[in-house]
Design a protein around this motif. Structure first.
Motif, short mmCIF file in Angstrom:
data_model
loop_
_atom_site.label_atom_id
_atom_site.label_comp_id
_atom_site.label_asym_id
_atom_site.label_seq_id
_atom_site.Cartn_x
_atom_site.Cartn_y
_atom_site.Cartn_z
N TYR A 81 -34.24 21.37 -7.47
CA TYR A 81 -33.92 20.21 -6.96
C TYR A 81 -34.74 19.91 -5.62
O TYR A 81 -35.28 18.85 -4.98
CB TYR A 81 -32.40 20.30 -6.18
N SER A 82 -35.05 20.92 -4.96
CA SER A 82 -35.99 20.85 -3.59
C SER A 82 -37.54 20.60 -4.06
O SER A 82 -38.16 19.81 -3.48
CB SER A 82 -36.01 22.15 -3.09
N SER A 83 -37.92 20.75 -5.63
CA SER A 83 -39.16 20.30 -5.97
C SER A 83 -39.00 18.57 -6.47
O SER A 83 -39.94 18.03 -6.12
CB SER A 83 -39.47 20.96 -7.31
N LYS A 84 -37.83 18.43 -6.77
CA LYS A 84 -37.70 17.04 -7.13
C LYS A 84 -37.84 15.93 -5.51
O LYS A 84 -38.44 15.05 -5.81
CB LYS A 84 -36.33 16.60 -7.60
N ILE A 85 -37.25 16.44 -4.54
CA ILE A 85 -37.24 15.66 -3.31
C ILE A 85 -38.89 16.04 -2.60
O ILE A 85 -38.86 15.44 -1.49
CB ILE A 85 -36.07 16.15 -2.20
N ALA A 86 -39.52 17.00 -3.11
CA ALA A 86 -40.71 17.53 -2.70
C ALA A 86 -40.60 17.85 -1.01
O ALA A 86 -41.60 17.35 -0.36
CB ALA A 86 -41.55 16.04 -2.81
N ASP A 87 -39.73 18.54 -1.00
CA ASP A 87 -39.49 19.09 0.80
C ASP A 87 -40.24 20.36 0.60
O ASP A 87 -39.64 21.39 0.05
CB ASP A 87 -38.04 19.16 0.75
N SER A 88 -41.31 20.68 1.08
CA SER A 88 -42.07 21.82 0.99
C SER A 88 -41.34 22.85 1.69
O SER A 88 -41.62 24.07 1.24
CB SER A 88 -43.42 21.37 1.70
N SER A 89 -40.98 22.56 2.90
CA SER A 89 -40.29 23.68 3.73
C SER A 89 -39.17 24.14 2.88
O SER A 89 -38.77 25.49 2.82
CB SER A 89 -39.77 23.31 5.03
N GLU A 90 -38.30 23.39 2.13
CA GLU A 90 -37.05 24.07 1.21
C GLU A 90 -37.56 24.84 0.21
O GLU A 90 -36.99 25.85 -0.35
CB GLU A 90 -36.17 22.68 1.11
N ILE A 91 -38.64 24.19 -0.22
CA ILE A 91 -39.21 24.94 -1.54
C ILE A 91 -39.75 26.43 -1.14
O ILE A 91 -39.44 27.07 -1.87
CB ILE A 91 -40.46 24.11 -2.00
N LEU A 92 -40.36 26.53 0.08
CA LEU A 92 -40.64 27.61 0.42
C LEU A 92 -39.53 28.73 0.99
O LEU A 92 -39.57 29.75 0.42
CB LEU A 92 -41.50 27.61 1.93
N PHE A 93 -38.71 28.14 1.40
CA PHE A 93 -37.35 29.07 1.80
C PHE A 93 -36.77 29.36 0.75
O PHE A 93 -36.14 30.70 0.29
CB PHE A 93 -36.50 28.00 2.64
N THR A 94 -36.57 28.66 -0.48
CA THR A 94 -35.88 29.14 -1.79
C THR A 94 -36.77 30.06 -2.46
O THR A 94 -36.10 31.11 -2.94
CB THR A 94 -35.74 27.78 -2.78
N LYS A 95 -37.96 29.82 -2.37
CA LYS A 95 -38.81 30.84 -3.10
C LYS A 95 -38.68 32.09 -2.40
O LYS A 95 -38.93 33.42 -2.60
CB LYS A 95 -40.42 30.37 -3.06
N LEU A 96 -38.80 32.17 -0.94
CA LEU A 96 -38.41 33.30 -0.26
C LEU A 96 -37.15 34.29 -0.54
O LEU A 96 -37.15 35.33 -0.82
CB LEU A 96 -38.11 33.08 1.14
#
Length: 563
Positions: free
Chosen positions: A141-156
């Motif tokens: 879902y973070s990829s769908k909204i293209a939110d880079s900070s949330e993508i990084l946080f989730t991958k962490l």
């Protein structure tokens, strides 16, 4: 004339419809405002007010049938319980929130709820497979909204979860992504964890120089920030690495720092310290109280018997002297003897009630102190034992099946003891009071078979004396258990109101009911004990029931206000 009448009706209909739309719009704005205030209060650690406002917002959101607002309110309620270490309740409300979020297009909310579920499964319940599943849904879902900070946080989080179970190859791609993009999309809240993860990876890859660098950098940054939790994990992982390379002195220094930080974090969650000797003293006090009651009973009984004997002797003399008053004297003394017998029965009944109440009070005091003792001491000791066992196995490079099983048993015992302490004394009752706890009790006991409806004329913020709240909570809890286990009902109601400094409680169900004159002999209901407790509080306990017509129980108890 007919045209004018039709025009007037249409105008009236239009104005009414416009007014309804305006009311709905105002209610929606008010609900959003409440939800935003609840979220802000939660972030400021004012969990009590946050829970109150989020529940109010939830009720209005359900009335509006706004799935987006309903999901957001459930998420806030769950986050409050998450912060209060009530992880089972947090899990329950996160999942409810996810059901409604999935009905919307709000990918941002779906991302956070899935991420929060991943946190609980990975770091609280240690069910990594489920946790990683929810993290990957969050990443989707973070990829769908293209939110880079949330993508990084989730991958962490995903990288951390994989590293925590030793699957470094699976976690490495996510770590590489974080290292590459952290300068642009990261922040201070993730930098400590990132350096720690790099240290863990290079420790696994047998690169001591880089492992030292990243661990020490994580600790340095952690000491400058308020991320105590991440800093404690950094000390723990660094100590494991130092034991691995046989630098024992420095390993113990970091282990000591980890233990100290963990103790501080635990202290912040403590409500009270438990004194085992205090528990024993309380038990002795209640035993002495019961003995005193029995002694008073024997003394009263003896005095009454002596009076009875004396009166009989006098009656014999009177009957001998005055034959004319034989009938009168006989009736007089028989009547007096009957009153004395009734007095004895009343005293005996009162003593039984006092004994029951003293015994239950002792049990509740033990329940409260034992719950705190289990949570604050035994649980912490088990966690420490598991950690030391982990360090021992790392130091000795032992992966024996016995050590692995022992670690698993210690962790499982830790969670079982924590759950037991919450069942013995609900955290919600101690923190937020009787009305909040009873509302939550109704919601948690409701299921597909039976629904408990809660209503109260008293504000949820109202607090009474702590012991009084605990007594009334367990009385109502016993009544709800009776409905669930014996009534065969599918609907039940709990209503509370405060009138003339008395708490009025009504518990009603649509179950099979029973004959009231037989309830004393019914095992498992506990109604006699409840009646005894209410009587000793100088309250009233009433049962209204007939077979196949349901049961209504009314309780009136004088309120013991908080000093």
């Amino acid at each position: 004339m007919p045209y004018k009448r039709i025009y007037s009706l249409l105008l009236l209909l239009f104005l009414s419809t416009t007014n309804l739309f305006s009311q709905a719009e105002n209610l929606q704005k008010q609900t959003k405002s409440l939800a935003q205030k609840a979220t802000l209060l939660m972030k400021n650690e004012n969990y009590e007010k946050s829970l109150i406002l989020s529940r109010q917002a939830l009720s209005q959101a359900i009335a509006l049938k706004d799935n987006n607002l309903i999901a957001a309110c459930y998420n806030t309620i769950a986050a409050n319980f998450d912060q209060l270490a009530e992880f089972e309740k947090a899990l329950f409300y996160y999942k409810k929130g996810l059901i409604y979020a999935d009905k919307t297009n709000n990918n941002h909310l779906k991302n956070w709820i899935n991420n929060n579920l991943g946190n609980i499964y990975c770091f609280d319940k240690k069910e990594y497979a489920k946790g990683i599943y929810y993290y990957k849904k969050s990443l989707e879902y973070s990829s769908k909204i293209a939110d880079s900070s949330e993508i990084l946080f989730t991958k962490l989080n995903i990288s951390w979860a994989y590293f925590d179970i030793g699957k470094f190859n699976k976690g490495l791609p996510y770590l590489k992504y974080i290292n590459k993009h952290h300068r642009i999309h990261g922040d201070e809240t993730t930098i400590v964890a990132l350096n720690m993860l790099n240290g863990m990876y290079y420790s696994h890859a047998n690169n001591p120089q880089k492992a030292h660098y990243y661990f020490e950098k994580a600790i340095e940054l952690g000491q400058k920030s308020n991320e105590k939790s991440d800093l404690s994990f950094a000390h723990q992982e660094y100590s494991k690495f130092l034991f691995k390379i046989k630098k024992f002195k420095k390993a113990y220094e970091n282990l000591y720092a980890y233990n100290e930080l963990t103790a501080k974090l635990n202290d912040e969650e403590k409500l009270k310290k438990v004194n085992v000797a205090g528990i024993n003293l309380e038990i002795d006090e209640y035993k002495r109280e019961i003995d005193n009651i029995k002694t008073e009973y024997k003394t009263s009984h003896q005095i009454l018997l002596e009076k009875q004997s004396k009166n009989k002797f006098i009656s014999i003399i009177i009957i001998t002297i005055l034959l004319l008053f034989i009938v009168f004297s006989y009736l007089y003394f028989q009547n007096k003897q009957l009153k004395q017998t009734n007095n004895l029965k009343d005293i005996e009944s009162k003593i039984q009630e006092n004994i029951i109440t003293a015994s239950i009070n002792g049990q509740e005091m033990e329940r409260k102190k034992i719950a705190s003792f289990l949570h604050d001491n035994i649980s912490a000791l088990l966690s420490s034992a598991a950690m030391h066992l982990t360090i021992f196995s790392t130091k000795n490079q032992s992966n024996s099946e016995e050590i692995t099983k022992t670690k698993a048993i210690l962790i499982q015992t830790h969670y079982k003891i924590r759950d037991l302490s919450h069942r013995l004394l609900p955290t919600l009752l101690a923190r937020f009071g009787l009305f909040y706890a009873l509302n939550d009790l109704c919601e948690m006991n409701s299921n597909s078979t039976i629904h408990f409806h809660y209503s109260s004329d008293v504000s949820d913020e109202t607090r009474y004396d702590e012991d009084y709240e605990m007594k009334m909570y367990f009385i109502v809890s016993e009544l709800l258990n009776n409905i669930t286990n014996h009534s065969e009902a599918n609907k039940a109601k709990l209503h509370l109101k405060e009138l003339n400094k008395q708490l009025h409680i009504v518990v009603k169900d649509n179950g099979v009911g029973f004959e009231i004159n037989q309830y004393q002999t019914i095992e498992g209901f506990g109604l006699n004990q409840i009646k005894a407790r209410i009587n000793t509080m100088e309250g009233k306990f009433t049962i209204i029931s007939k077979p196949n017509q349901g049961t209504t129980i009314e309780i009136i108890a004088p309120i013991d206000y908080k000093s």
